[in-house]
Design a protein around this motif. Structure first.
Motif, PDB file in Angstrom:
ATOM      1  N   GLY A 228      -0.245  -4.591  33.124  1.00 53.55           N
ATOM      2  CA  GLY A 228      -0.065  -4.716  34.558  1.00 53.55           C
ATOM      3  C   GLY A 228      -1.139  -5.516  35.248  1.00 53.55           C
ATOM      4  N   GLN A 239      -2.265  -6.029  39.712  1.00 53.76           N
ATOM      5  CA  GLN A 239      -2.301  -4.609  39.400  1.00 53.76           C
ATOM      6  C   GLN A 239      -3.345  -4.348  38.337  1.00 53.76           C
ATOM      7  N   SER A 304       5.206   0.005  40.357  1.00 54.78           N
ATOM      8  CA  SER A 304       4.408  -1.150  39.952  1.00 54.78           C
ATOM      9  C   SER A 304       4.357  -2.121  41.127  1.00 54.78           C
ATOM     10  N   LEU A 339      -0.517   3.597  41.463  1.00 57.55           N
ATOM     11  CA  LEU A 339      -1.015   2.321  40.950  1.00 57.55           C
ATOM     12  C   LEU A 339      -2.287   1.957  41.700  1.00 57.55           C
TER      13      LEU A 339
END
Length: 362
Positions: A228, A239, A304, A339
């Motif tokens: 990510g 991310q 995400s 996240l």
């Protein structure tokens, strides 16, 4: 249900022989029965249609078999769709606890409350085999050995094991035990026309959601790997990490521009883990923004980063938010998706939106 060479070839052999049912040949059925964190019954139907749809009675249901659906992860090669779905689905009977799996240092403690044929585990990112047979009443300390999904579990074919492993992975730390046939609360459903011996293998699986750390009694959790961390279009953010077991019970956003606030963010993300990963380094001119969705009733939820942009001093984050679909395999344990993103540039406020709907999340 030890997997033997003969068992692993059952479905393959079934596809090479005929079935007397008009309109369908090579019929065989494979069931996966879930207990514990799940009470679901899945069955793959293998066969050939001979150019038209056919019906077959599975349990008390007369089902229609058609060509397999495209794009469904459970729609495996050689299988047919059942009433418009990739597999037959139903429920299983309730059963008591069969095991308690906890983390002990770098290993796992397995307390067998019933006979187990094998035990597997995932930390949400990878699968491991923990043990072979463990007898009821035994407690063993196991070392995790890397495993491809649930391969080697009961009579599952590799394709079935991979599909089920993919469905369960990402729902946080959990363990899966293979249950011996004689201990299953449910019998295989009847198939009409009756199948020949060896064409109806059954694999019983007990799922324990939320593996705990023995020392703290808190859920074990692992950070997502670098999958990510790719930069987003425009270069505004990327991310850093994410997971499904934050300590946040409700929606919140934490903006970290210094070490103290970053430690608060990290403690919220990894507060249920005894050994959280080290704090990431802060880059001058950057902030780390954590988004916590809050508690969800089961596994199968995720989040995400889709995009990040700063307009007029407002940081707008658009997130890909996922939820389990109808019939999905989910653990029945509370989860808390989150996240953390590295954001470059200055902003005074944050707006978080669902990338699919544009709806503001709060």
């Amino acid at each position: 249900m030890k997997k033997t060479a003969g068992a692993s070839m059952v479905l393959g052999l079934a596809l090479l022989t005929g079935c007397s049912m008009e309109g369908i040949g090579n019929l065989s059925v494979h069931e996966a029965l879930f207990y514990g964190g799940n009470q679901q019954r899945f069955a793959w139907v293998y066969g050939t249609l001979g150019g038209k749809n056919s019906s077959v009675k599975l349990g008390d249901r007369v089902t229609t078999l058609r060509p397999q659906l495209s794009g469904d992860a459970l729609g495996l090669p050689g299988t047919l769709s059942v009433d418009g779905k990739a597999t037959y689905s139903g429920t299983t009977s309730a059963t008591g606890n069969r095991m308690n799996v906890t983390r002990v240092g770098t290993g796992y403690s397995i307390q067998a409350l019933g006979n187990l044929e094998a035990v597997f585990a995932t930390d949400g990112t990878a699968w491991f085999r923990l043990s072979g047979p463990v007898a009821a009443g035994q407690t063993v300390i196991a070392t995790a050995v890397s495993n491809t999904a649930l391969r080697g579990a009961g009579d599952l074919t590799d394709a079935e094991a991979d599909a089920l492993g993919a469905e369960l992975k990402g729902q946080g730390a959990l363990a899966v035990a293979v249950l011996p046939d004689p201990t299953l609360p449910d019998q295989p459903f009847k198939v009409d026309p009756e199948l020949a011996e060896g064409r109806h293998p059954v694999t019983g699986l007990y799922v324990q959601g939320g593996i705990l750390n023995a020392a703290s009694g808190q859920p074990a959790q692992a950070a997502l790997p670098a999958a990510g961390t790719s930069a987003l279009p425009g270069g505004t953010g990327r991310q850093l990490a994410g997971g499904g077991n934050a300590s946040a019970s409700s929606f919140q956003v934490i903006v970290a521009g210094d070490v103290a606030s970053l430690a608060t963010l990290w403690n919220t993300a990894y507060g249920r883990q005894t050994s959280p990963p080290a704090l990431p380094a802060l880059t001058p001119g950057h902030s780390v923004v954590g988004v916590f969705l809050g508690e969800r009733p089961t596994g199968g939820y995720g989040v995400s980063l889709a995009s990040a942009q700063i307009v007029g001093g407002v940081l707008e984050l658009r997130l890909n938010v996922s939820a389990p679909g109808p019939g999905s395999i989910t653990t029945q344990a509370l989860t808390s998706p989150w996240l953390a993103a590295d954001i470059s540039g200055s902003f005074s406020s944050v707006v978080v939106k669902d990338a699919a709907t544009g709806r503001t999340l709060n």
